[in-house]
Design a protein around this motif. Structure first.
Motif, PDB file in Angstrom:
ATOM      1  N   GLU A  51       3.619  29.120   7.654  1.00  0.00           N
ATOM      2  CA  GLU A  51       2.901  30.115   7.484  1.00  0.00           C
ATOM      3  C   GLU A  51       1.766  30.424   8.493  1.00  0.00           C
ATOM      4  OE1 GLU A  51       0.548  28.745   4.050  1.00  0.00           O
ATOM      5  OE2 GLU A  51      -0.428  27.029   5.074  1.00  0.00           O
ATOM      6  N   ALA A  52       1.255  29.325   9.370  1.00  0.00           N
ATOM      7  CA  ALA A  52       0.489  29.707  10.448  1.00  0.00           C
ATOM      8  C   ALA A  52       1.168  29.379  11.747  1.00  0.00           C
ATOM      9  CB  ALA A  52      -0.884  28.719  10.318  1.00  0.00           C
ATOM     10  N   PRO A  53       1.713  30.294  12.235  1.00  0.00           N
ATOM     11  CA  PRO A  53       2.414  30.415  13.669  1.00  0.00           C
ATOM     12  C   PRO A  53       1.515  29.696  14.617  1.00  0.00           C
ATOM     13  CG  PRO A  53       2.654  32.581  12.590  1.00  0.00           C
ATOM     14  CD  PRO A  53       1.839  31.952  11.737  1.00  0.00           C
ATOM     15  N   ALA A  54       2.233  28.974  15.788  1.00  0.00           N
ATOM     16  CA  ALA A  54       1.476  28.301  16.791  1.00  0.00           C
ATOM     17  C   ALA A  54       2.075  28.697  18.043  1.00  0.00           C
ATOM     18  CB  ALA A  54       1.675  26.853  16.637  1.00  0.00           C
ATOM     19  N   LEU A  55       1.337  28.712  18.949  1.00  0.00           N
ATOM     20  CA  LEU A  55       1.735  28.938  20.461  1.00  0.00           C
ATOM     21  C   LEU A  55       2.325  27.497  21.148  1.00  0.00           C
ATOM     22  CD1 LEU A  55      -0.831  31.403  21.709  1.00  0.00           C
ATOM     23  CD2 LEU A  55       1.605  31.889  21.561  1.00  0.00           C
ATOM     24  N   PHE A  56       3.518  27.571  21.770  1.00  0.00           N
ATOM     25  CA  PHE A  56       3.874  26.484  22.624  1.00  0.00           C
ATOM     26  C   PHE A  56       4.626  26.800  23.654  1.00  0.00           C
ATOM     27  CE2 PHE A  56       4.681  25.637  17.814  1.00  0.00           C
ATOM     28  CZ  PHE A  56       3.844  24.351  17.825  1.00  0.00           C
ATOM     29  N   LYS A  57       4.523  25.923  24.534  1.00  0.00           N
ATOM     30  CA  LYS A  57       5.523  26.035  25.858  1.00  0.00           C
ATOM     31  C   LYS A  57       6.844  25.524  25.494  1.00  0.00           C
ATOM     32  CE  LYS A  57       5.060  22.739  28.884  1.00  0.00           C
ATOM     33  NZ  LYS A  57       6.656  22.337  29.223  1.00  0.00           N
ATOM     34  N   HIS A  58       7.915  26.347  26.007  1.00  0.00           N
ATOM     35  CA  HIS A  58       9.203  25.976  25.436  1.00  0.00           C
ATOM     36  C   HIS A  58      10.372  25.974  26.444  1.00  0.00           C
ATOM     37  CE1 HIS A  58      12.720  25.864  22.950  1.00  0.00           C
ATOM     38  NE2 HIS A  58      13.304  26.533  23.581  1.00  0.00           N
ATOM     39  N   ARG A  59      11.215  24.841  26.653  1.00  0.00           N
ATOM     40  CA  ARG A  59      12.341  24.801  27.456  1.00  0.00           C
ATOM     41  C   ARG A  59      13.556  24.493  26.804  1.00  0.00           C
ATOM     42  NH1 ARG A  59      11.468  24.101  33.269  1.00  0.00           N
ATOM     43  NH2 ARG A  59       9.380  23.523  33.751  1.00  0.00           N
ATOM     44  N   GLY A  60      14.834  24.905  27.127  1.00  0.00           N
ATOM     45  CA  GLY A  60      15.883  24.597  26.732  1.00  0.00           C
ATOM     46  C   GLY A  60      16.379  25.467  25.640  1.00  0.00           C
ATOM     47  N   SER A  61      17.201  25.136  24.689  1.00  0.00           N
ATOM     48  CA  SER A  61      18.016  25.973  23.655  1.00  0.00           C
ATOM     49  C   SER A  61      16.876  26.405  22.737  1.00  0.00           C
ATOM     50  CB  SER A  61      19.151  25.273  22.791  1.00  0.00           C
ATOM     51  OG  SER A  61      18.645  24.099  22.295  1.00  0.00           O
ATOM     52  N   ARG A  62      17.287  27.968  22.346  1.00  0.00           N
ATOM     53  CA  ARG A  62      16.350  28.337  21.317  1.00  0.00           C
ATOM     54  C   ARG A  62      16.794  28.004  20.008  1.00  0.00           C
ATOM     55  NH1 ARG A  62      15.164  34.137  23.952  1.00  0.00           N
ATOM     56  NH2 ARG A  62      14.814  33.387  26.022  1.00  0.00           N
ATOM     57  N   HIS A  63      16.448  26.903  19.339  1.00  0.00           N
ATOM     58  CA  HIS A  63      16.885  26.484  18.020  1.00  0.00           C
ATOM     59  C   HIS A  63      16.006  26.707  17.013  1.00  0.00           C
ATOM     60  CE1 HIS A  63      14.344  22.999  18.530  1.00  0.00           C
ATOM     61  NE2 HIS A  63      14.700  22.701  19.797  1.00  0.00           N
ATOM     62  N   ARG A  64      14.659  26.756  17.603  1.00  0.00           N
ATOM     63  CA  ARG A  64      13.415  27.080  16.567  1.00  0.00           C
ATOM     64  C   ARG A  64      13.164  28.389  16.314  1.00  0.00           C
ATOM     65  NH1 ARG A  64       7.688  24.038  16.235  1.00  0.00           N
ATOM     66  NH2 ARG A  64       6.882  25.147  14.333  1.00  0.00           N
ATOM     67  N   LYS A  65      13.170  28.938  15.025  1.00  0.00           N
ATOM     68  CA  LYS A  65      12.829  30.435  14.771  1.00  0.00           C
ATOM     69  C   LYS A  65      11.485  30.749  15.167  1.00  0.00           C
ATOM     70  CE  LYS A  65      12.338  33.444  10.607  1.00  0.00           C
ATOM     71  NZ  LYS A  65      12.295  33.466   9.163  1.00  0.00           N
ATOM     72  N   GLY A  66      11.543  32.156  15.909  1.00  0.00           N
ATOM     73  CA  GLY A  66      10.390  32.474  16.360  1.00  0.00           C
ATOM     74  C   GLY A  66      10.560  33.487  17.641  1.00  0.00           C
TER      75      GLY A  66
END
Length: 699
Positions: free
Chosen positions: A150-165
């Motif tokens: 409900e409160a989206p967050a900002l993250f640094k991401h590497r790898g496969s895109r398994h998370r919704k966003g």
């Protein structure tokens, strides 16, 4: 007859600028391939060529032990393989490949575009000796704006895109991602904490106090208002930065007119943060919204491909790649090979700009469009803003390659000095340095760093968790354990062909010809008559010289004195590695960095001259091993310190752990709770409650 880009040429592997510059293969006369072997290879190819269809597809060439030598694509399988059968080798590498060929396999595709996609998939899966070998140990970072909360967050991401966003990138470096996230925090007050941290807040954290977060966790801001901020951040990252800045500017003016100067100042600071994101980009574009710019430079038989990433009219950084290429290849051919392989595991942008006009530019565009599911334009710009961007990229490629060549030359001289200092006949190509780190025997780890002609080879570093069987504080025992595991594994790899840590034996695809792979991108190949696995002897040979860099050390250095040396020497002799020179470094009196004593078999302990370049190099090697071992030990100690006891209970996942913490507040309260209290926790069943109770109360 025009040569096809990927069908005539052995391909190259490439690495990041931070990694090794591959050694260019020396020119070898065609006579190197024995006439008898070359003739035998041509005869094998001729047998297959007679029955091939005149259709697009992919072919694989195998040696006598079943190892895949080369994967290529062709517009016409019959024409392509017939060219090999005539012995029309354009380079010495192709002649060697033909001479080693003992078997071939084929799969037809509906179009040449499908053939190009399948070729890149198989190259990544099978890692053939004569193809581009993409490295998987360094992926490009992205920014993730989560969409499952409900409160989206900002993250640094590497790898496969398994998370919704929503994923924004790629960025060329982690630094570029961090800088952008910091600015977005200031501009939009978006949270960057984990979901578990968010769920357990009872008051806002420090980021709220310093105006880096709007505090949705404790409802300092209503969720609807917070989601409006998230929408503004999404618009900015998606390229609608002008609209966002106009909105903030209008609200700042409105607040100022109403004499709400503190509110106006907050909007002013947010505008300044957005301007900082764009001002620090070096180059920003007006007419190019989304593009990757590829520029290649060649010097002394080496190649450098510089890539600039542009998204939303902003420069998101650049990265230098160094292809391993045969000297006979042209920059155009190398560039086409790199681009085709680069997008195997990442989505292409809407525009790809190349510094050279590759022959199959239309086919490359069709393949990238098929992979992206939308139109992708591939172009070689000649004028205007695109040409200016390309000129800047070419300049950076030239400078990056010049720096790498200079570093490479200096490293070679240091290795030569190191070999001379320790009485080696030839300079070592692979040097392994070992060190251990612990506090009174706790969290003990061993570290192995590797150096070669191109500097520190960080992708070859290894860590070893010391077992509890080793007596706490027994440095000799720790060194024995580390070297035993390292050289026992190396002996097993050379004997059986087992893959190194993190790798698996690869099987040839088992889908019938024409059937789509799970990704739906291209057909998978038919099963191999060899059973789908590489032969052990050739697997071992590949491990001995993976990516042009040996897996067996030419020199081993351990940090320690006579005791560490004796323990290490005994282990290496027992494991059949006595032929590898072993050196132990003992610190000098008062730990003087210029008076180290060296121990070697067959020599009295000795010192090197204080101004000897080899001594400075050895100190760098030892310091790097020390830094790596201590860093690993600290990370392990930190994980153990922060470990939640609930993580050790079987059957307790994130949701049940969250339910327990929300109900009781702390782990100590859970530990003191009775079984009946645990069973009354919402979301926790009787079996889970009993498991938690037994974990804390059973002896």
């Amino acid at each position: 007859m025009n040569r096809e880009r990927q069908d005539d040429l052995p391909q190259e592997d490439y690495e990041d600028e931070e990694d090794a510059l591959p050694a260019s293969e020396p020119a070898v006369d065609l006579a190197e391939a024995a006439p008898g072997a070359l003739k035998a290879g041509i005869e094998v190819i001729q047998q297959f060529a007679r029955h091939l269809p005149n259709k697009p597809g992919v072919y694989r060439m195998f040696d006598r032990a079943g190892e895949v030598l080369y994967v290529g694509k062709a517009k016409s399988l019959k024409n392509r393989v017939t060219a090999y059968a005539r012995g029309m080798a354009h380079t010495n590498a192709v002649a060697r490949m033909i001479a080693e060929t003992a078997n071939m396999e084929f799969v037809t595709t509906g179009t040449e575009t499908e053939a190009l996609l399948l070729e890149s998939n198989l190259i990544k899966q099978l890692r053939p000796r004569y193809n581009v070998l993409l490295r998987d140990d360094k992926s490009f970072p992205y920014i993730l704006l989560s969409g499952d909360h409900e409160a989206p967050a900002l993250f640094k991401h590497r790898g496969s895109r398994h998370r919704k966003g929503d994923y924004f990138g790629p960025f060329a470096s982690v630094w570029a991602v961090k800088r952008t996230i910091d600015a977005l925090q200031k501009a939009f007050l978006i949270r960057t904490c984990s979901d578990s941290f968010y769920e357990n807040r009872t008051r806002p954290c420090l980021l709220y106090q310093i105006k880096r977060c709007s505090g949705p966790c404790t409802r300092e801001i209503e969720i609807s208002d917070y989601q409006a901020l998230v929408g503004q951040a999404r618009d900015f990252l998606s390229g609608r930065s002008s609209a966002v800045k106009q909105l903030l500017s209008a609200r700042m003016q409105e607040a100022a007119e109403e004499l709400e100067f503190e509110k106006a100042a907050r909007y002013r600071d947010r505008l300044a943060a957005l301007s900082a994101v764009q001002a620090g980009q070096d180059i920003n574009t007006q007419g190019v919204e989304e593009a990757d710019v590829f520029a290649i430079d060649e010097q002394a038989g080496h190649f450098c491909v510089e890539i600039f990433f542009f998204r939303n009219h902003q420069n998101w950084g650049n990265r230098a790649l160094f292809p391993r290429a045969d000297r006979s290849l042209t920059p155009t051919e190398v560039l086409a090979s790199v681009v085709a392989q680069f997008y195997d595991d990442k989505p292409p942008p809407r525009l790809v700009l190349l510094s050279h006009p590759v022959e199959e530019i239309e086919l490359l565009g069709q393949a990238l469009s098929a992979r992206a599911g939308r139109k992708v334009e591939v172009a070689n710009p000649k004028r205007g803003e695109r040409a200016d961007l390309m000129a800047h990229a070419v300049k950076n490629a030239r400078e990056a390659l010049s720096r790498k060549l200079a570093e490479n030359a200096g490293q070679q001289s240091l290795l030569s000095a190191l070999g001379a200092a320790f009485g080696m006949e030839t300079p070592p190509r692979r040097v392994e340095v070992y060190d251990n780190s612990h506090i009174m025997g706790t969290n003990a780890v061993g570290g192995m760093v590797v150096a070669g002609p191109e500097g520190f080879m960080k992708s070859h570093y290894r860590t070893f968790n010391i077992s509890t069987d080793t007596i706490a504080g027994d440095d000799f025992g720790m060194m024995r354990e580390v070297l035993t595991r390292r050289f026992a594994r190396l002996a097993k790899e050379n004997a059986t062909g087992s893959p190194p840590p993190g790798e698996e034996e690869l099987e040839v695809g088992v889908a019938p010809p024409g059937e789509l792979s799970p990704s739906g991108a291209a057909p998978m190949p038919p099963p191999s008559p060899q059973g789908g696995k590489e032969a052990p002897s050739h697997r071992a040979r590949a491990l001995q010289d993976r990516d042009g860099f040996p897996s067996r050390p030419d020199l081993v250095i351990v940090d320690g004195g006579k005791g560490q040396f004796s323990a290490a020497l005994k282990i290496m002799r027992e494991l059949g590695a006595a032929d590898i020179p072993l050196v132990a470094i003992a610190k000098g009196e008062d730990r003087n960095a210029m008076r180290e004593t060296f121990h070697m078999a067959g020599r009295e302990p000795f010192k090197l001259q204080p101004r000897d370049p080899a001594l400075y190099f050895i100190q760098r090697l030892r310091d790097e091993a020390h830094r790596f071992a201590i860093g690993t030990h600290r990370a392990k100690r930190k994980r153990d310190t922060m470990k939640n006891p609930l993580d050790e209970i079987p059957g307790i996942g994130p949701s049940r752990k969250r339910a327990l913490l929300l109900h009781f507040g702390t782990v100590k309260a859970i530990q003191r709770a009775k079984l009946d209290d645990l069973m009354r926790t919402p979301g926790v069943n009787a079996a889970t409650a009993k498991a938690v109770h037994d974990f804390f109360h059973d002896a």
